[in-house]
Design a protein around this motif. Sequence first.
Motif, mmCIF file in Angstrom:
data_model
loop_
_atom_site.group_PDB
_atom_site.id
_atom_site.type_symbol
_atom_site.label_atom_id
_atom_site.label_comp_id
_atom_site.label_asym_id
_atom_site.label_seq_id
_atom_site.Cartn_x
_atom_site.Cartn_y
_atom_site.Cartn_z
ATOM 1 N N MET A 484 0.838 -1.201 0.000
ATOM 2 C CA MET A 484 0.000 0.000 0.000
ATOM 3 C C MET A 484 0.873 1.252 0.000
ATOM 4 O O MET A 484 0.567 2.229 -0.705
ATOM 5 C CB MET A 484 -0.928 -0.011 1.217
ATOM 6 N N CYS A 485 1.950 1.245 0.765
ATOM 7 C CA CYS A 485 2.874 2.387 0.773
ATOM 8 C C CYS A 485 3.424 2.650 -0.624
ATOM 9 O O CYS A 485 3.480 3.796 -1.083
ATOM 10 C CB CYS A 485 4.036 2.136 1.744
ATOM 11 N N LEU A 486 3.821 1.576 -1.321
ATOM 12 C CA LEU A 486 4.372 1.725 -2.669
ATOM 13 C C LEU A 486 3.323 2.281 -3.629
ATOM 14 O O LEU A 486 3.627 3.129 -4.478
ATOM 15 C CB LEU A 486 4.880 0.370 -3.171
ATOM 16 N N GLU A 487 2.086 1.809 -3.510
ATOM 17 C CA GLU A 487 1.025 2.284 -4.393
ATOM 18 C C GLU A 487 0.731 3.763 -4.154
ATOM 19 O O GLU A 487 0.478 4.517 -5.105
ATOM 20 C CB GLU A 487 -0.227 1.436 -4.184
ATOM 21 N N TYR A 488 0.763 4.185 -2.897
ATOM 22 C CA TYR A 488 0.576 5.608 -2.609
ATOM 23 C C TYR A 488 1.715 6.433 -3.197
ATOM 24 O O TYR A 488 1.502 7.530 -3.722
ATOM 25 C CB TYR A 488 0.475 5.841 -1.103
ATOM 26 N N GLU A 489 2.912 5.909 -3.113
ATOM 27 C CA GLU A 489 4.059 6.633 -3.667
ATOM 28 C C GLU A 489 3.925 6.803 -5.172
ATOM 29 O O GLU A 489 4.189 7.892 -5.721
ATOM 30 C CB GLU A 489 5.353 5.883 -3.320
ATOM 31 N N LEU A 490 3.489 5.747 -5.857
ATOM 32 C CA LEU A 490 3.294 5.830 -7.309
ATOM 33 C C LEU A 490 2.191 6.814 -7.663
ATOM 34 O O LEU A 490 2.327 7.626 -8.589
ATOM 35 C CB LEU A 490 2.970 4.449 -7.863
ATOM 36 N N ALA A 491 1.100 6.748 -6.928
ATOM 37 C CA ALA A 491 -0.020 7.665 -7.191
ATOM 38 C C ALA A 491 0.392 9.108 -6.908
ATOM 39 O O ALA A 491 -0.014 10.048 -7.624
ATOM 40 C CB ALA A 491 -1.218 7.275 -6.326
ATOM 41 N N TYR A 492 1.196 9.306 -5.884
ATOM 42 C CA TYR A 492 1.657 10.642 -5.497
ATOM 43 C C TYR A 492 2.551 11.224 -6.580
ATOM 44 O O TYR A 492 2.389 12.384 -6.989
ATOM 45 C CB TYR A 492 2.416 10.522 -4.183
ATOM 46 N N ARG A 493 3.464 10.407 -7.098
ATOM 47 C CA ARG A 493 4.366 10.869 -8.164
ATOM 48 C C ARG A 493 3.582 11.148 -9.450
ATOM 49 O O ARG A 493 3.848 12.113 -10.159
ATOM 50 C CB ARG A 493 5.468 9.844 -8.421
ATOM 51 N N SER A 494 2.600 10.283 -9.721
ATOM 52 C CA SER A 494 1.805 10.460 -10.922
ATOM 53 C C SER A 494 1.006 11.770 -10.860
ATOM 54 O O SER A 494 0.934 12.501 -11.846
ATOM 55 C CB SER A 494 0.851 9.267 -11.081
ATOM 56 N N ARG A 495 0.451 12.060 -9.695
ATOM 57 C CA ARG A 495 -0.306 13.313 -9.543
ATOM 58 C C ARG A 495 0.611 14.513 -9.669
ATOM 59 O O ARG A 495 0.236 15.531 -10.267
ATOM 60 C CB ARG A 495 -1.040 13.325 -8.210
ATOM 61 N N ALA A 496 1.807 14.419 -9.081
ATOM 62 C CA ALA A 496 2.741 15.544 -9.138
ATOM 63 C C ALA A 496 3.176 15.821 -10.572
ATOM 64 O O ALA A 496 3.497 16.969 -10.912
ATOM 65 C CB ALA A 496 3.960 15.250 -8.262
ATOM 66 N N ALA A 497 3.178 14.780 -11.399
ATOM 67 C CA ALA A 497 3.626 14.934 -12.788
ATOM 68 C C ALA A 497 2.545 15.502 -13.698
ATOM 69 O O ALA A 497 2.821 15.886 -14.834
ATOM 70 C CB ALA A 497 4.102 13.586 -13.323
ATOM 71 N N GLU A 498 1.308 15.526 -13.223
ATOM 72 C CA GLU A 498 0.195 16.018 -14.058
ATOM 73 C C GLU A 498 0.269 17.515 -14.303
ATOM 74 O O GLU A 498 0.713 18.266 -13.462
ATOM 75 C CB GLU A 498 -1.138 15.664 -13.378
#
Length: 498
Positions: A484-498
Amino acid sequence: MKINLCRGAAILMLTAVLAGCGPVDGSSRQSAGPAPFHLSIGATLIGELPPNNNAVEQAIEAYTDTELQIDWIPMSAYDDKLRLMIAAGELPKLVKLGYTPDYISTIKAGQFWELGPLLKDYPHLSVLDSEYYSNISVEGRIYGIPIVRDLGRATIQYRKDWFDKLGLKVPVTLEDWYTVVRAMTLEDPDGNGKQDTYGMVLDKRYNQDASSMLTRISVSQGGPNKWLVENGKFTPEFLTGTFYETMQLFRRLYAEKLINSDFVVIDNNEASRIYDSGRAGIQISGGNVQSWMDKLIKTVPDAKVDVAFLAGPAGSRLPGEPGNAGFFAVPKDSVKTLEEVKQILDFLDKLFDPPMQTVITRGIEDRHWSDRGDYAEITDRTLDLREVKPYRDLLPNLAEYQRSIKPVRQPELYQKNQQIGKMNREYTVENPALTLESDTYTERGKDLETIILDAQTKFIMGMIDEEGWQAELARWKAAGGNQMCLEYELAYRSRAAE
């Protein structure tokens, strides 16, 4: 705020029915014309059960042209009962949900109507701040109407008369919290010669959701709000030193019998009754302190209560909340047609009209409040608590929708609480994972949460030591926590890149 002609007519009808010159038992409803829309609602109850066919509910029915059937369920039992109704396919037409893994799973499974594309047709629902909707979105879609609330509500509420008698100050450090709770438990603050008080009373939801006592105190001491993000890496609050120190405080309080030993089984209503009866002295609450004061003085007429910012060594600091007390969703099992969905949205939209905001927040003129020219005044606080507060707690009410209605003259304590609430937004700490997507959270979040919540309780009760706590953390990580931590990290990076 504009009101269309149909609603204007409803206002006139509402005035005629409820202004004191007509009955308030629903008998004034016209028999001719189409029958009112029948709307069943699953609702959480905080405090007293409102009387049947009370004036507030009748006013809402008259204005919205509905026949309401509200199933009031105590908050402590609500989630369990709702899960049973979901499994049986026996939900009411409108239900209050929380933004939790099990409810998100049912939404993803297609059990509730998507409402987002319809909102443009409703003048109030369409202009709510987008943050309120984003905080309940599922995969970017809107399936509910937020029961809007302020984003930072936590305050310290305490018995000022006890503090003055014992020479106490509002707690800032964890050691301060221990000192205050110990003194009000052991030093006979009510002066009856008995050791029958508690500094603090917990209920079985003490560590859950946005109102978690552990989270609130940990954040005040400098900890994160649910999740810490450092260099893009996500760490849950319970893996931080500040949170562990907060748990140690409660372990100490429990070991020394300074908090109620039955906290794992009592519900919030029972805990509230202990405060209201004058047997407990301090709490962290998102509610208004005036309600506590109004109930308390019935038992202890000379009692004094005060309110303060939640603060730690670095100053005021509190967890930001999602801006809602849950959200209303429309089940597909109960509501079969799009036309009926639109009728429900029309009902919810009407609740933001000034006449409805008046009824929801202060009740009926000449019954619950009186017109004093430039302001309104609550005339019977006991009646307000019994007949108005349940709807104020259940239904959307937001200050910006009350600007066009006459302000209420409130006691100084109420005003102080409101002022702190307005200023709190400046000191909130946001939950960085609140609106991030995680498949593990959706699929296994409830089980993962249970591991940690149970471990916290066991640690506080002395059933496990630090080694046992670390073992539970390892179990959480292996059961999906690390993923779950890894998935949040991926989602966080993806949002920051938008």
